[in-house]
Write a protein that holds these residues in place. Structure first.
Motif, short mmCIF file in Angstrom:
data_model
loop_
_atom_site.label_atom_id
_atom_site.label_comp_id
_atom_site.label_asym_id
_atom_site.label_seq_id
_atom_site.Cartn_x
_atom_site.Cartn_y
_atom_site.Cartn_z
N LEU A 44 0.83 -1.21 0.00
CA LEU A 44 0.00 0.00 0.00
C LEU A 44 0.86 1.26 0.00
CD1 LEU A 44 -2.82 -1.07 2.47
CD2 LEU A 44 -3.09 -0.54 0.04
N SER A 45 1.98 1.20 0.69
CA SER A 45 2.91 2.33 0.70
C SER A 45 3.47 2.59 -0.70
CB SER A 45 4.04 2.06 1.68
OG SER A 45 4.96 3.11 1.67
N LYS A 46 3.80 1.52 -1.40
CA LYS A 46 4.29 1.66 -2.77
C LYS A 46 3.22 2.24 -3.68
CE LYS A 46 7.51 -2.24 -2.55
NZ LYS A 46 7.80 -3.59 -3.07
N LYS A 47 1.99 1.76 -3.50
CA LYS A 47 0.88 2.27 -4.31
C LYS A 47 0.66 3.75 -4.02
CE LYS A 47 -4.07 1.74 -5.10
NZ LYS A 47 -5.30 1.04 -4.72
N LEU A 48 0.74 4.12 -2.74
CA LEU A 48 0.58 5.52 -2.36
C LEU A 48 1.68 6.38 -2.98
CD1 LEU A 48 -0.92 7.66 -0.73
CD2 LEU A 48 0.43 6.99 1.26
N ASP A 49 2.90 5.89 -2.97
CA ASP A 49 4.01 6.62 -3.62
C ASP A 49 3.72 6.86 -5.10
OD1 ASP A 49 5.50 6.76 -1.31
OD2 ASP A 49 6.80 5.07 -1.82
N GLN A 50 3.22 5.84 -5.78
CA GLN A 50 2.90 5.98 -7.21
C GLN A 50 1.79 7.01 -7.43
OE1 GLN A 50 1.95 1.95 -8.26
NE2 GLN A 50 4.07 1.43 -8.76
N LEU A 51 0.76 6.95 -6.59
CA LEU A 51 -0.34 7.91 -6.71
C LEU A 51 0.14 9.34 -6.46
CD1 LEU A 51 -3.13 5.91 -4.85
CD2 LEU A 51 -3.06 6.43 -7.30
N LEU A 52 0.98 9.50 -5.45
CA LEU A 52 1.52 10.84 -5.15
C LEU A 52 2.41 11.36 -6.27
CD1 LEU A 52 2.27 10.34 -1.36
CD2 LEU A 52 0.55 11.88 -2.34
N ASN A 53 3.20 10.48 -6.86
CA ASN A 53 4.04 10.89 -7.98
C ASN A 53 3.19 11.31 -9.18
OD1 ASN A 53 6.45 10.45 -6.64
ND2 ASN A 53 6.66 8.36 -7.38
N GLU A 54 2.15 10.55 -9.44
CA GLU A 54 1.24 10.88 -10.54
C GLU A 54 0.56 12.23 -10.29
OE1 GLU A 54 -2.70 8.99 -12.73
OE2 GLU A 54 -1.49 7.71 -11.42
N TYR A 55 0.13 12.44 -9.07
CA TYR A 55 -0.51 13.70 -8.69
C TYR A 55 0.46 14.87 -8.90
CZ TYR A 55 -2.75 17.24 -5.76
OH TYR A 55 -3.33 18.40 -5.30
N GLN A 56 1.68 14.69 -8.44
CA GLN A 56 2.68 15.76 -8.57
C GLN A 56 2.98 16.08 -10.02
OE1 GLN A 56 3.80 17.39 -5.80
NE2 GLN A 56 4.59 18.85 -7.27
N GLN A 57 3.05 15.07 -10.86
CA GLN A 57 3.29 15.29 -12.29
C GLN A 57 2.17 16.10 -12.92
OE1 GLN A 57 3.87 11.41 -13.99
NE2 GLN A 57 6.07 11.39 -13.53
N ILE A 58 0.95 15.79 -12.57
CA ILE A 58 -0.19 16.55 -13.11
C ILE A 58 -0.13 18.00 -12.63
CG2 ILE A 58 -2.70 16.78 -13.03
CD1 ILE A 58 -2.81 13.69 -12.91
N LYS A 59 0.17 18.20 -11.36
CA LYS A 59 0.26 19.56 -10.82
C LYS A 59 1.35 20.36 -11.51
CE LYS A 59 -1.69 21.18 -7.73
NZ LYS A 59 -2.87 22.03 -7.71
N TRP A 60 2.52 19.73 -11.77
CA TRP A 60 3.61 20.43 -12.44
C TRP A 60 3.22 20.85 -13.85
CZ3 TRP A 60 7.88 16.59 -10.62
CH2 TRP A 60 8.36 16.98 -9.37
N LYS A 61 2.47 20.00 -14.53
CA LYS A 61 2.03 20.32 -15.89
C LYS A 61 1.05 21.48 -15.90
CE LYS A 61 2.73 15.74 -17.83
NZ LYS A 61 2.08 14.52 -18.35
N GLN A 62 0.32 21.67 -14.81
CA GLN A 62 -0.66 22.74 -14.72
C GLN A 62 -0.03 24.06 -14.30
OE1 GLN A 62 -3.71 21.41 -12.02
NE2 GLN A 62 -4.65 20.08 -13.55
N THR A 63 1.20 24.01 -13.78
CA THR A 63 1.85 25.22 -13.28
C THR A 63 2.42 26.02 -14.45
OG1 THR A 63 2.46 24.04 -11.26
CG2 THR A 63 3.64 26.09 -11.71
N PRO A 64 1.99 27.28 -14.60
CA PRO A 64 2.54 28.11 -15.68
C PRO A 64 3.99 28.51 -15.37
CG PRO A 64 1.00 29.36 -14.35
CD PRO A 64 0.98 27.95 -13.81
N TYR A 65 4.75 28.66 -16.39
CA TYR A 65 6.16 29.03 -16.21
C TYR A 65 6.34 30.51 -16.19
CZ TYR A 65 7.17 24.17 -17.05
OH TYR A 65 7.24 22.81 -16.95
#
Length: 55
Positions: A34-55
């Protein structure tokens, strides 16, 4: 919409992991998975947030 769904998955996974860890141990194989799954979900979330952040 995808972000909200992901946030819900993260919270559910976190809750499940913590609940199980309190009943068993942090080294329980399911808790570790479950910890590994949570890490993957958090990484995916962070990637989406970075893509939404304007430069």
């Amino acid at each position: 919409m995808q972000l909200i769904h992901l946030q819900n998955e993260i919270e559910n996974c976190r809750y499940e992991m913590i609940s199980l860890a309190m009943k068993t141990s942090l080294s329980n194989i399911i808790v570790v998975e479950l910890s590994k799954k949570l890490d993957q979900l958090l990484n995916e979330y962070q990637q989406i947030k970075w893509k939404q952040t304007p430069y």
